[in-house]
Design a protein around this motif. Structure first.
Motif, short mmCIF file in Angstrom:
data_model
loop_
_atom_site.label_atom_id
_atom_site.label_comp_id
_atom_site.label_asym_id
_atom_site.label_seq_id
_atom_site.Cartn_x
_atom_site.Cartn_y
_atom_site.Cartn_z
N LEU A 354 0.88 -1.50 -0.15
CA LEU A 354 -0.04 0.21 0.17
C LEU A 354 0.86 0.87 0.15
N SER A 355 1.83 1.47 1.00
CA SER A 355 2.84 2.38 0.93
C SER A 355 3.65 2.64 -0.05
N PHE A 356 3.98 1.37 -0.93
CA PHE A 356 5.09 1.74 -1.59
C PHE A 356 4.43 2.02 -2.86
N ALA A 357 2.27 2.15 -2.55
CA ALA A 357 2.23 2.18 -4.78
C ALA A 357 1.72 3.79 -4.28
N LEU A 358 1.72 3.86 -2.81
CA LEU A 358 1.34 5.66 -2.91
C LEU A 358 2.14 6.69 -3.58
N GLN A 359 3.77 5.90 -2.85
CA GLN A 359 4.82 6.61 -3.45
C GLN A 359 5.09 7.17 -5.00
N ILE A 360 4.94 5.83 -5.50
CA ILE A 360 4.85 5.46 -7.03
C ILE A 360 4.42 6.69 -7.57
N LEU A 361 2.48 6.35 -6.75
CA LEU A 361 1.99 7.49 -7.83
C LEU A 361 2.15 8.53 -7.46
N SER A 362 2.44 8.97 -6.90
CA SER A 362 2.73 10.72 -5.78
C SER A 362 3.68 11.00 -6.81
N LEU A 363 5.24 9.98 -7.36
CA LEU A 363 5.92 10.53 -7.99
C LEU A 363 5.24 10.84 -8.75
N LEU A 364 4.36 9.55 -9.87
CA LEU A 364 3.48 10.19 -11.19
C LEU A 364 3.05 11.27 -11.46
N HIS A 365 2.36 12.14 -9.95
CA HIS A 365 1.85 12.66 -9.73
C HIS A 365 2.47 14.41 -10.03
N LEU A 366 3.60 14.11 -9.41
CA LEU A 366 4.76 14.97 -9.91
C LEU A 366 4.75 15.66 -10.80
N ILE A 367 5.60 14.89 -11.81
CA ILE A 367 5.83 13.93 -13.39
C ILE A 367 4.68 15.16 -14.16
N ASP A 368 3.29 14.72 -13.78
CA ASP A 368 1.91 15.08 -14.47
C ASP A 368 2.35 16.31 -14.03
#
Length: 416
Positions: A354-368
Motif C-alpha cells: 500500500l505505502s509503496f504504491a502511494l510513493q510511485i503514484l505520488s511521484l507520477l503526480h509530480l511528473i504530471d
C-alpha cells in the motif's frame, strides 16, 4: 563517482530469495507494473530512494526501474539494512550505498554518495536525504524537482522547514495519506513491533504490563496487538484528545513517571526525544525491557542509561543489558533503534505494498504537475484520487467488491 558501497556482492542469492518472496505478496505494485511498464513514465528520470533497505524496499526499487527510472538507493537506518538484499539490487544493476551496522559517519557518507547521482526525485524516510541536501549538499538542490516522504518524523521535519521558508522543492507527505497511516502505521507497526520484540526476547507477552508511550496511529496499533497478546496496557500521552481516546478504548492512561514503576515492557512510539530518561529508569523494575518503535534512537535517553550503569553487556543478540548500581538490570533492544527493523524484517509485505504504491503514484503526480508548470516548494497531501485508487487496487487484490453510488444518489449528496 563510486558505483556501489555494499558489504558483499556474493550475498546476492539470499537477497534474491527474499525479494522473490515479497514480490508474490505485493499485488498492488504488480498491478502498477502491468499498467505502466509499457509507457515507461520514469524513462530518463533520476530517482534517489532512502528507505529501510530490505526486501519490500528492493521490490519498490525494482518496480521503479521497470517503469524506466534511473535509481540510486540507500538505507534510512544503519541497523535496518539487509546486506543480502543490497547485494541483490546491485547484481540487478541498481547502484546501492548502504550496509548493515554502518557508523554514523558511514551512514551519512552513503546518503551523500546516493545524492551524487543528482536525483530529480526523492523518496525519503525520516527526512535525512532532504536534510542533507539543504545543509551540506546545497549545490545539488537545483537538480531536484520534488519528492515524497514516507514517515511521520520526516513529515514533521518537512513542515518545520516549510514554515521557516527553507524547503527548496515540493514534497508529498505520503505518511499522511489514508492508505498509509491507517494501515502502515497502525497494522504494520502494530504487528512488526511485536514481531521484533518477541523474536528478540523469546518471552511471553501475556500477563505482562506493557507501557506504550504515544497514542498516534502507530501507538494505537502497538497497544491493540499488546492487548490481543494478553498484556495489561498503559498509555502515556501529552495530547489530551489522544489520551481520552485511549481511555475510551479501554486502556489505563497515566503520566510516564507513574507508569515507570509498573511496566514490564516499555515501547516508545512518539517521534520525540527523551520520552524516557534517567528519572524514569531510576523507578523501573529489575528486568524491564525497553523497545523503541519511533524513527530515531532518541526516545530512550541512552546517555542517561550509560551513565547510570556500572556495566554494559550483551545479554543476547540485539539485547543490551545495563547493570545499575542498585543491582537492577534494564534491557534495551536493538540499541534503541527501530525494533521492528533493527531486530526484525519490518512491516508485512501486504502493508508496504500500500505505502509503496502511494510513493510511485505520488511521484507520477509530480511528473504530471510539471506539464502545468510544476508545484511550488512546500509540503503537499497525497491527492484523494490516488488514495482511493490504491484502496481500490487493494480490494481487487483481495477479491473484494464494493457498492457504487448511482447518479441519483450523487445528486442527492451534492444537493442542499
Amino acid at each position: 563517482m563510486v558505483a556501489n558501497q555494499i558489504r558483499d556482492l556474493n550475498l546476492a542469492p539470499a537477497g534474491d530469495q527474499k525479494i522473490e518472496w515479497v514480490s508474490k505478496h505485493m499485488p498492488i505494485l504488480n498491478r502498477i507494473r502491468a499498467k505502466y511498464a509499457a509507457g515507461q513514465p520514469f524513462r530518463g528520470r533520476r530517482v534517489a530512494v532512502s528507505v529501510h533497505l530490505e526486501a519490500k524496499t528492493a521490490y519498490l526499487a525494482l518496480t521503479l526501474k521497470e517503469l524506466g527510472a534511473e535509481l540510486a538507493v540507500t538505507g534510512s537506518n544503519p541497523l535496518s539494512t539487509q546486506d543480502d538484499v543490497a547485494a541483490a539490487l546491485v547484481r540487478r544493476g541498481i547502484p546501492v550505498f548502504a550496509w548493515h551496522g554502518a557508523t554514523n559517519e558511514e551512514y551519512f557518507a552513503h546518503l551523500a554518495a546516493t545524492l551524487q547521482h543528482k536525483p530529480e526525485y526523492i523518496i525519503d524516510d525520516g527526512g535525512d536525504l532532504v536534510n542533507l541536501l539543504h545543509t551540506h549538499l546545497r549545490e545539488l538542490l537545483p537538480f531536484v524537482k520534488g519528492g515524497c516522504e514516507e514517515t511521520t518524523t520526516g513529515v514533521h521535519r518537512l513542515r518545520a522547514m516549510a514554515e521557516q521558508k527553507q524547503l527548496a522543492f515540493p514534497m508529498i507527505a505520503v505518511n499522511d495519506a489514508l492508505c498509509k497511516h491507517l494501515f502502515d502505521n497502525r497494522y504494520g507497526t502494530g504487528q512488526s513491533t511485536w514481531d521484533g520484540i518477541m523474536r528478540t526476547t523469546n518471552l511471553v507477552v501475556a500477563g505482562k504490563t506493557v507501557v506504550v508511550a504515544g497514542y498516534g496511529w502507530c501507538g494505537r496499533g502497538v497497544a491493540l496487538r499488546a492487548k490481543g497478546l494478553g498484556a495489561r496496557v498503559i498509555i502515556c500521552e501529552v495530547d489530551p484528545v489522544r489520551a481520552l481516546e485511549a481511555l475510551m478504548d479501554g486502556y489505563t492512561v497515566m503520566p510516564a513517571l507513574e507508569a515507570a514503576r509498573l511496566g514490564d515492557l516499555f515501547i516508545a512510539v512518539t517521534g520525540c526525544k527523551d520520552v524516557f530518561t534517567g528519572t524514569h529508569f531510576a523507578l523501573m523494575k529489575d528486568g524491564a525491557i525497553l523497545a523503541n518503535a519511533g524513527h530515531f534512537d532518541v526516545e530512550f535517553n541512552k546517555e542517561d542509561l550509560a551513565q547510570m550503569a556500572t556495566a554494559v553487556t550483551a545479554a543476547r543478540p540485539n539485547i543490551t543489558a545495563y547493570h545499575l548500581k542498585d543491582g537492577r538490570c534494564l534491557y534495551l533492544l536493538a540499541e534503541g533503534r527501530l525494533v521492528n527493523l533493527a531486530a526484525g524484517d519490518g512491516h508485512p509485505a501486504e502493508i508496504m505494498d500500500l505505502s509503496f504504491a502511494l510513493q510511485i503514484l505520488s511521484l507520477l503526480h509530480l511528473i504530471d504537475a510539471e506539464k502545468e508548470g510544476g508545484l511550488a516548494a512546500g509540503v503537499y497531501q497525497v491527492p484523494q484520487k490516488i488514495d482511493h485508487l490504491v484502496a481500490q487496487l487493494a480490494l481487487e487484490a483481495n477479491g473484494v467488491k464494493i457498492d457504487t453510488l448511482t447518479e441519483d444518489q450523487k445528486r442527492y449528496l451534492n444537493s442542499w
